[in-house]
Enzyme design. Sequence first.
Site, mmCIF file in Angstrom:
data_model
loop_
_atom_site.group_PDB
_atom_site.id
_atom_site.type_symbol
_atom_site.label_atom_id
_atom_site.label_comp_id
_atom_site.label_asym_id
_atom_site.label_seq_id
_atom_site.Cartn_x
_atom_site.Cartn_y
_atom_site.Cartn_z
ATOM 1 N N HIS A 42 79.578 -17.035 -50.161
ATOM 2 C CA HIS A 42 78.216 -17.086 -50.703
ATOM 3 C C HIS A 42 77.921 -15.819 -51.490
ATOM 4 C CE1 HIS A 42 76.306 -20.241 -47.790
ATOM 5 N NE2 HIS A 42 77.436 -20.649 -48.335
ATOM 6 N N TYR B 83 66.018 -17.480 -45.708
ATOM 7 C CA TYR B 83 65.230 -16.717 -44.725
ATOM 8 C C TYR B 83 63.759 -16.962 -45.059
ATOM 9 C CZ TYR B 83 69.363 -14.026 -43.277
ATOM 10 O OH TYR B 83 70.581 -13.636 -42.769
ATOM 11 N N PRO C 289 69.759 -10.501 -34.708
ATOM 12 C CA PRO C 289 70.673 -11.186 -35.630
ATOM 13 C C PRO C 289 70.172 -11.333 -37.071
ATOM 14 C CG PRO C 289 69.693 -12.748 -34.093
ATOM 15 C CD PRO C 289 69.246 -11.396 -33.669
ATOM 16 N N LYS D 67 74.621 -8.632 -38.554
ATOM 17 C CA LYS D 67 75.484 -7.446 -38.474
ATOM 18 C C LYS D 67 76.313 -7.325 -37.187
ATOM 19 C CE LYS D 67 74.813 -5.656 -42.372
ATOM 20 N NZ LYS D 67 75.702 -6.451 -43.145
ATOM 21 N N TYR E 232 73.397 -6.043 -46.844
ATOM 22 C CA TYR E 232 73.773 -7.365 -46.332
ATOM 23 C C TYR E 232 75.280 -7.612 -46.478
ATOM 24 C CZ TYR E 232 72.811 -12.164 -44.911
ATOM 25 O OH TYR E 232 72.764 -13.340 -44.206
HETATM 26 C C1 LIG Z 1 73.478 -15.912 -28.407
HETATM 27 C C2 LIG Z 1 73.972 -14.953 -29.458
HETATM 28 C C3 LIG Z 1 73.824 -15.245 -30.813
HETATM 29 C C4 LIG Z 1 74.268 -14.368 -31.783
HETATM 30 N N1 LIG Z 1 74.106 -14.661 -33.116
HETATM 31 C C5 LIG Z 1 74.558 -13.790 -34.044
HETATM 32 C C6 LIG Z 1 74.400 -14.053 -35.428
HETATM 33 O O1 LIG Z 1 73.849 -15.079 -35.835
HETATM 34 N N2 LIG Z 1 74.889 -13.136 -36.319
HETATM 35 C C7 LIG Z 1 75.530 -11.965 -35.906
HETATM 36 O O2 LIG Z 1 76.000 -11.163 -36.730
HETATM 37 N N3 LIG Z 1 75.678 -11.705 -34.608
HETATM 38 C C8 LIG Z 1 75.210 -12.582 -33.686
HETATM 39 N N4 LIG Z 1 75.376 -12.295 -32.393
HETATM 40 C C9 LIG Z 1 76.075 -11.072 -32.059
HETATM 41 C C10 LIG Z 1 77.583 -11.243 -32.146
HETATM 42 O O3 LIG Z 1 77.957 -12.501 -31.669
HETATM 43 C C11 LIG Z 1 78.197 -10.108 -31.339
HETATM 44 O O4 LIG Z 1 77.815 -8.904 -31.962
HETATM 45 C C12 LIG Z 1 79.714 -10.200 -31.204
HETATM 46 O O5 LIG Z 1 80.076 -11.251 -30.346
HETATM 47 C C13 LIG Z 1 80.262 -8.882 -30.671
HETATM 48 O O6 LIG Z 1 81.610 -9.017 -30.328
HETATM 49 P P1 LIG Z 1 82.219 -8.218 -29.107
HETATM 50 O O7 LIG Z 1 83.654 -8.560 -29.079
HETATM 51 O O8 LIG Z 1 81.799 -6.808 -29.189
HETATM 52 O O9 LIG Z 1 81.453 -8.781 -27.817
HETATM 53 P P2 LIG Z 1 81.501 -10.235 -27.162
HETATM 54 O O10 LIG Z 1 81.646 -11.280 -28.190
HETATM 55 O O11 LIG Z 1 80.322 -10.296 -26.257
HETATM 56 O O12 LIG Z 1 82.832 -10.220 -26.314
HETATM 57 C C14 LIG Z 1 82.947 -9.548 -25.090
HETATM 58 C C15 LIG Z 1 83.973 -10.252 -24.230
HETATM 59 O O13 LIG Z 1 84.142 -9.543 -23.012
HETATM 60 C C16 LIG Z 1 84.163 -10.466 -21.943
HETATM 61 N N5 LIG Z 1 83.750 -9.759 -20.726
HETATM 62 C C17 LIG Z 1 82.497 -9.441 -20.324
HETATM 63 N N6 LIG Z 1 82.531 -8.800 -19.148
HETATM 64 C C18 LIG Z 1 83.840 -8.703 -18.797
HETATM 65 C C19 LIG Z 1 84.508 -8.159 -17.670
HETATM 66 N N7 LIG Z 1 83.832 -7.597 -16.670
HETATM 67 N N8 LIG Z 1 85.847 -8.254 -17.621
HETATM 68 C C20 LIG Z 1 86.547 -8.824 -18.629
HETATM 69 N N9 LIG Z 1 85.953 -9.369 -19.711
HETATM 70 C C21 LIG Z 1 84.618 -9.307 -19.792
HETATM 71 C C22 LIG Z 1 83.212 -11.562 -22.386
HETATM 72 O O14 LIG Z 1 83.439 -12.787 -21.706
HETATM 73 C C23 LIG Z 1 83.552 -11.659 -23.857
HETATM 74 O O15 LIG Z 1 84.587 -12.560 -24.131
HETATM 75 C C24 LIG Z 1 74.903 -13.161 -31.397
HETATM 76 C C25 LIG Z 1 75.048 -12.860 -30.041
HETATM 77 C C26 LIG Z 1 74.577 -13.719 -29.078
HETATM 78 C C27 LIG Z 1 74.728 -13.349 -27.620
#
Ligand SMILES: Cc1cc2nc3c(=O)[nH]c(=O)nc-3n(C[C@H](O)[C@H](O)[C@H](O)COP(=O)(O)OP(=O)(O)OC[C@H]3O[C@@H](n4cnc5c(N)ncnc54)[C@H](O)[C@@H]3O)c2cc1C
Length: 390
Positions: free
Chosen positions: A72, A201, A292, A296, A384
């Site tokens: 996009h 948006y 969200p 980011k 963005y």
């Molecule tokens: C409902 C929701 C909607 C979102 N929508 C958007 C969006 O539209 N746009 C956007 O940019 N961002 C969005 N986000 C944010 C984005 O999804 C996160 O920033 C992203 O997932 C970060 O990745 P991560 O790997 O840091 O964390 P996570 O994706 O949270 O991964 C962490 C992992 O660690 C695992 N874990 C947790 N505790 C333990 C433990 N004790 N032992 C072992 N493993 C463990 C979890 O199961 C998970 O698999 C959203 C987040 C949520 C919760």
Amino acid sequence: MRTQVAIIGAGPAGLTLAQLLHLEGIESVILENRSREYVEARVRAGVLEQGVVDLFTEAGVGERMAREGLVHDGIELQFAGERHRIDMAALTGGKAITVYGQTEVVKDLIEARLATGRPLLFEVDDVRAEELESERPRVLFTHEGAQHVLDCDMIAGCDGFHGVCRPTIPASVLRTFSREYPFGWLGILAAVAPSNDELVYAHHERGFALLSLRSPEISRLYVQCRPDEDIAEWPDARIWEELQIRLGLPGWTLAEGHVLEKGITPMRSFVTEPMRHGRLFLAGDAAHIVPPTGAKGLNLAIHDVRLLAEALTEWYGAGSERLLDSYSTDCLRRVWRAEHFSWWMTTMLHRPEGDDPFEVRLQESQLRYVTSSRAAATTLAENYVGLDTV
Ligand SMILES: Cc1cc2nc3c(=O)[nH]c(=O)nc-3n(C[C@H](O)[C@H](O)[C@H](O)COP(=O)(O)OP(=O)(O)OC[C@H]3O[C@@H](n4cnc5c(N)ncnc54)[C@H](O)[C@@H]3O)c2cc1C
């Protein structure tokens, strides 16, 4: 068990870090407390910055994204009954975003990890990171009923906002910054072709709405709601009715379809400083959260682990601690830029608490400015698509 880098969490941060380290010949073990099916089905983000797309491509996990991701060049801002396009590519020297669901990113990364033959353990329990301040840190965990000790050189805390790594850092060392917003997003995934080619948006007197997508057949739509709202109060018909009102324009109709998934996400800004304690390095949501609105969260997680992989590569290769020492400061510069941008987009677009008329007038003025001044539009566009240097 022994490895070089113990990675806790198989979300985008942990899986990407493992792939980047693998390409440098550095061993890791990934420990994930959920099942593979659960992790692959968790619907979250879907907008990738150009720099993240480039990194996935270089890391050899971009093949399906290149085929199925939707590029996009712009987004639309809707207010006072009109849509205004922000031409991001024209304003940023050709940069774009790619729409490709986090579920797909995670599936691609898991497949790549399994192909390396390196360990990725799902459904582990009782994960504990210990001896962080020593040169021999370790991770204790349970897997398939047996207790294990994983000795390692470094631990990467990629376990998300509710993980166990951040709380192992002594409270006297950590500083946290946070902001709770008085609203949440009710999001749906719907089996219907998106009604617009680009994200919309919408600022509306009944609250914010967002038209987004996951593929040419699947729409992703959100409406602003209270953070504590009960999803049972939102039957599908009410959601569509609200979306029609908030996104509606004369001569344009939002196509409706079967709702595949729905949920409410509270909105929060949160940062932990520093992102390192001894041999534990936090990355992604374990260290910071953004609302969200700026798209980011996922992108920040990938930028963190890119820096962490570079720092570990330099440490293993040249024995230099320089990049490890600057990891937290280097990450936090980008984190705070994204925190500001996400807060700014959120406060500009959401109906304020109590419908405060002063704030609403400020929002309308800001939206008119962003859509009429090239300088202001460039500020939005370059944040963005992702800034190279901050
Ligand atoms: C409902 C929701 C909607 C979102 N929508 C958007 C969006 O539209 N746009 C956007 O940019 N961002 C969005 N986000 C944010 C984005 O999804 C996160 O920033 C992203 O997932 C970060 O990745 P991560 O790997 O840091 O964390 P996570 O994706 O949270 O991964 C962490 C992992 O660690 C695992 N874990 C947790 N505790 C333990 C433990 N004790 N032992 C072992 N493993 C463990 C979890 O199961 C998970 O698999 C959203 C987040 C949520 C919760």
